[in-house]
Each structure stands twice: as C-alpha cells, then as structure tokens.
Scaffold this active site. Sequence first.
Site, PDB file in Angstrom:
ATOM      1  N   HIS A  62       0.838  -1.211   0.000  1.00  0.00           N
ATOM      2  CA  HIS A  62       0.000   0.000   0.000  1.00  0.00           C
ATOM      3  C   HIS A  62       0.861   1.244   0.000  1.00  0.00           C
ATOM      4  O   HIS A  62       1.971   1.268   0.550  1.00  0.00           O
ATOM      5  CB  HIS A  62      -0.952   0.009   1.195  1.00  0.00           C
ATOM      6  CG  HIS A  62      -0.284   0.109   2.541  1.00  0.00           C
ATOM      7  ND1 HIS A  62      -0.057   1.314   3.168  1.00  0.00           N
ATOM      8  CD2 HIS A  62       0.179  -0.843   3.382  1.00  0.00           C
ATOM      9  CE1 HIS A  62       0.516   1.107   4.340  1.00  0.00           C
ATOM     10  NE2 HIS A  62       0.682  -0.197   4.500  1.00  0.00           N
ATOM     11  N   ASP A 107      -0.836   4.309   0.796  1.00  0.00           N
ATOM     12  CA  ASP A 107      -1.470   5.275   1.697  1.00  0.00           C
ATOM     13  C   ASP A 107      -0.776   5.244   3.051  1.00  0.00           C
ATOM     14  O   ASP A 107      -0.152   4.247   3.442  1.00  0.00           O
ATOM     15  CB  ASP A 107      -2.971   5.007   1.836  1.00  0.00           C
ATOM     16  CG  ASP A 107      -3.294   3.661   2.461  1.00  0.00           C
ATOM     17  OD1 ASP A 107      -2.678   2.655   2.060  1.00  0.00           O
ATOM     18  OD2 ASP A 107      -4.178   3.602   3.350  1.00  0.00           O
ATOM     19  N   ASP A 166       6.389   2.349   6.648  1.00  0.00           N
ATOM     20  CA  ASP A 166       5.088   1.686   6.462  1.00  0.00           C
ATOM     21  C   ASP A 166       4.292   2.384   5.372  1.00  0.00           C
ATOM     22  O   ASP A 166       3.540   3.302   5.675  1.00  0.00           O
ATOM     23  CB  ASP A 166       4.330   1.694   7.775  1.00  0.00           C
ATOM     24  CG  ASP A 166       3.059   0.897   7.732  1.00  0.00           C
ATOM     25  OD1 ASP A 166       2.885   0.099   6.793  1.00  0.00           O
ATOM     26  OD2 ASP A 166       2.225   1.071   8.646  1.00  0.00           O
ATOM     27  N   GLU A 220      -5.094   0.734   2.788  1.00  0.00           N
ATOM     28  CA  GLU A 220      -4.753  -0.224   3.842  1.00  0.00           C
ATOM     29  C   GLU A 220      -4.868   0.399   5.228  1.00  0.00           C
ATOM     30  O   GLU A 220      -5.252  -0.267   6.186  1.00  0.00           O
ATOM     31  CB  GLU A 220      -3.336  -0.764   3.620  1.00  0.00           C
ATOM     32  CG  GLU A 220      -3.018  -2.041   4.377  1.00  0.00           C
ATOM     33  CD  GLU A 220      -2.492  -1.808   5.796  1.00  0.00           C
ATOM     34  OE1 GLU A 220      -2.435  -2.782   6.573  1.00  0.00           O
ATOM     35  OE2 GLU A 220      -2.119  -0.659   6.122  1.00  0.00           O
ATOM     36  N   GLU A 221      -4.535   1.684   5.324  1.00  0.00           N
ATOM     37  CA  GLU A 221      -4.558   2.352   6.624  1.00  0.00           C
ATOM     38  C   GLU A 221      -5.950   2.851   6.997  1.00  0.00           C
ATOM     39  O   GLU A 221      -6.156   3.319   8.107  1.00  0.00           O
ATOM     40  CB  GLU A 221      -3.581   3.532   6.624  1.00  0.00           C
ATOM     41  CG  GLU A 221      -2.127   3.166   6.357  1.00  0.00           C
ATOM     42  CD  GLU A 221      -1.464   2.411   7.497  1.00  0.00           C
ATOM     43  OE1 GLU A 221      -2.169   2.030   8.456  1.00  0.00           O
ATOM     44  OE2 GLU A 221      -0.242   2.182   7.410  1.00  0.00           O
ATOM     45  N   GLU A 243       4.797  -5.727   3.963  1.00  0.00           N
ATOM     46  CA  GLU A 243       4.705  -4.954   5.216  1.00  0.00           C
ATOM     47  C   GLU A 243       5.984  -5.104   6.044  1.00  0.00           C
ATOM     48  O   GLU A 243       6.667  -6.132   5.972  1.00  0.00           O
ATOM     49  CB  GLU A 243       3.526  -5.465   6.052  1.00  0.00           C
ATOM     50  CG  GLU A 243       2.162  -5.080   5.532  1.00  0.00           C
ATOM     51  CD  GLU A 243       1.762  -3.665   5.893  1.00  0.00           C
ATOM     52  OE1 GLU A 243       2.557  -2.953   6.548  1.00  0.00           O
ATOM     53  OE2 GLU A 243       0.651  -3.270   5.526  1.00  0.00           O
ATOM     54  N   HIS A 273       4.305   4.722  11.888  1.00  0.00           N
ATOM     55  CA  HIS A 273       3.244   5.519  12.507  1.00  0.00           C
ATOM     56  C   HIS A 273       3.781   6.493  13.559  1.00  0.00           C
ATOM     57  O   HIS A 273       2.996   7.149  14.241  1.00  0.00           O
ATOM     58  CB  HIS A 273       2.163   4.627  13.139  1.00  0.00           C
ATOM     59  CG  HIS A 273       1.389   3.816  12.160  1.00  0.00           C
ATOM     60  ND1 HIS A 273       0.135   3.297  12.456  1.00  0.00           N
ATOM     61  CD2 HIS A 273       1.655   3.412  10.902  1.00  0.00           C
ATOM     62  CE1 HIS A 273      -0.313   2.609  11.418  1.00  0.00           C
ATOM     63  NE2 HIS A 273       0.602   2.676  10.450  1.00  0.00           N
TER      64      HIS A 273
END
Length: 380
Positions: free
Chosen positions: A69, A71, A102, A135-136, A164, A353
């Site tokens: 991903h 996003d 990520d 995905e997020e 990931e 994150h």
Amino acid sequence: MPLDPADLTARLVRCPSVTPEDGGALPLLQEALDQAGFACTRVDRNGIANLFARWGEKGAARSFGFNGHTDVVPVGRREDWTHDPFGAEIVDGMLYGRGATDMKSGVAAFVAAAVDFVTETPPEGAVILAITGDEEGESTDGTLALLDWMAAEGERMTDCLVGEPTSPDFMGQMIKIGRRGSLNAWLTVRGTQGHSAYPHRALNPIPAMARLVDRLSAHELDRGTAHFDPSTLAVVTMDTGNAATNVIPAETRACLNIRFNDSHSGASLTDWLRSEAAANDAAFGTTTEVTVKISGESFLTPPGPLSDLVTQAVAAETGVTPELSTTGGTSDARFVKDHCPVVEFGLVGKTMHAVDERVEVAQIHQLKAIYGRILRDYFA
C-alpha cells in the site's frame, strides 16, 4: 539501468498520500511499470486509488505476486517532526518521512526488484503487483477491490508476498505466516435514570458495566496454539458522559478489542460476548446491546514451499534465518489468503506511525535484493 529503490521511496514519500488521498503515488509507480512493459490497470473504487500491474501472460501457470500500500496515516502535529514529513530528507543514512517504513520503502523495493527481474531475466510465467491506497483506512475498497476485480477478469496469483514491515528489531528477523483475527465490540448497558439520593428508584447501569467488563477482561480465552500466542482482550474505553453528580445515568458505554487465534472465529466470540452480556443482565436487571465489527479472521499459511523460499532468500542476503511468526496486528494478507498462499516480509517496523518515521537507506537496497532473489528462485 537498474531502478533505484531508495530514490523511488523518496519520490513516493513526497506524495502526501494520507488515506484516502493518493497524492500522486500510484501514477508515479504506473509510469515506471509502464516503461518496463507491465500491463497496468487502475482499479479505483469509491474514491480509492488502486493499481494492478502484470508482466507476462494472463492466466500463466505460475504467477508470483506482491501486495502493498502507498497510503499512510496522518502525520499528527507537524511541529513535532524534526524533518518535513513529506520531504524525504536523508540524514546520516536515514530517509525521513511519513510512510518511509510503512510501507513506501517496501513498495519501492518490490517494484524495483520486479522491474529489474523481468528486464534482465524474463521468466516463464507472470509477475503481478497489487498496490492499494486503502490499507490504513477502512480497507473495504483497496486490496479487496483489487481481488474482486482480479476474480472478475480471470487474473490470479499462484503465490503472494505482502511487503509490510515484519521485523521488530533487525533486518531479516521475522516472516509472518499468518495473523491473529481482530474484533471490536461496543457495549451499551441501559438502566433507569434517577436521583442519586434515591438509588432504589433508579437502575444504575454503571455497576453492571463494571462487572461485565471485569468478567470479560478476566476470562482466559485460551493458552495459545501451535502457531499462535494466546488470544487477548483489552477494554479500550468506558464512557458515561454524565456531568451531574446528583443524577444516576440511564446508560453507559464501553468498547473492547479482541485479538484472537485459530481457537476462535469472529462468530464464536460474538456469541460468547452476547452470552456474557445476557447473564450479566439477568443478574442486574439491565439491558445490554452488543455491536460487533470483525476486521479479519485469524489465518495461517502452514510452513512449506512459500515460507521456505522466502526464508532461504532472507538468509542468503542477510545471514539471518528468520523466525516464522503470527504476531502483530492485521494486514491486507487477511484478504489475500482467500486468493492464494501468502506470507509477509519487509523492513524493521520500529518507527512506523511514529513522529520522525524513518528507514535506513541501506536496508531499502537490501530488501530489493531479497525480493529479487525470491523472484529468481521462484521461477528457476
């Protein structure tokens, strides 16, 4: 000329692709893949940008897929960042920015590995990249949209790797061969409002809620299974919203999250929660509403050819034999597992994150080398 995964990571980080915005990330990838001869299709759904790319014949007997991903989660307070969260600055060998770990580095690494592989040693088979922008977020219009489109179009991966971040502390430490399921439950306990000086004229829902969440959180769900740690239940909030000290409230609410292994299903845990709530209501005279959302069921890709392939590639490039694990949260592998065997391998996830999210540039190149070796060995 080989595609530089660190440069591609930097260009992706400069795309402000906070879910559900694409920020230019997928057009950037599509341009590189188009030039390498991939057949690219945008599979956007409900405002979410997704990209499907295939090199090789549709319906090939062997088709290795990568999923990832572009996003990212919000940056939070920009003033807390040492470096521009969308600047992709490189300082002391570290590339800074939201999504650096990520997982824009993972996407860049598998795109670069795939482009170089099909250019230098075209395989007998297909290489598929399924890249999402959801995905997020709710994850309802991302990888699921890609898989729905693939099913309708007769496209198929025979095996898939999700890129990931998987290693807690050092490169090559861990491969994910499954994930726990995740369930959120919202509990609303209702009684009867009244004056706090006359509690016998009211039915206070707060003691009932306290007893219920205590029963639930104290319960041992299981002791783990062959490939999974014990399931966990966490009460994450309790809220009544009553500002008056002389009023017994009519209702109170709580929310809990369960991460569960293959001893359970979302349905069995939902039945258990409702049974416990009903027993608690019988004791207190309250009425409890239980609302459940299942984010994903637990799943396992048993150790075998796919995990062996990835293990050998990781060991060859890092000197580390990775652990096969099912720890951590959820990922889009929970959707891919219904399509084909799937494992996950990527970078160290320590800063994902976080403020000043960053990735070691050398590890991006190392990850590309691992993915390239996986492709060469798969089609050998």
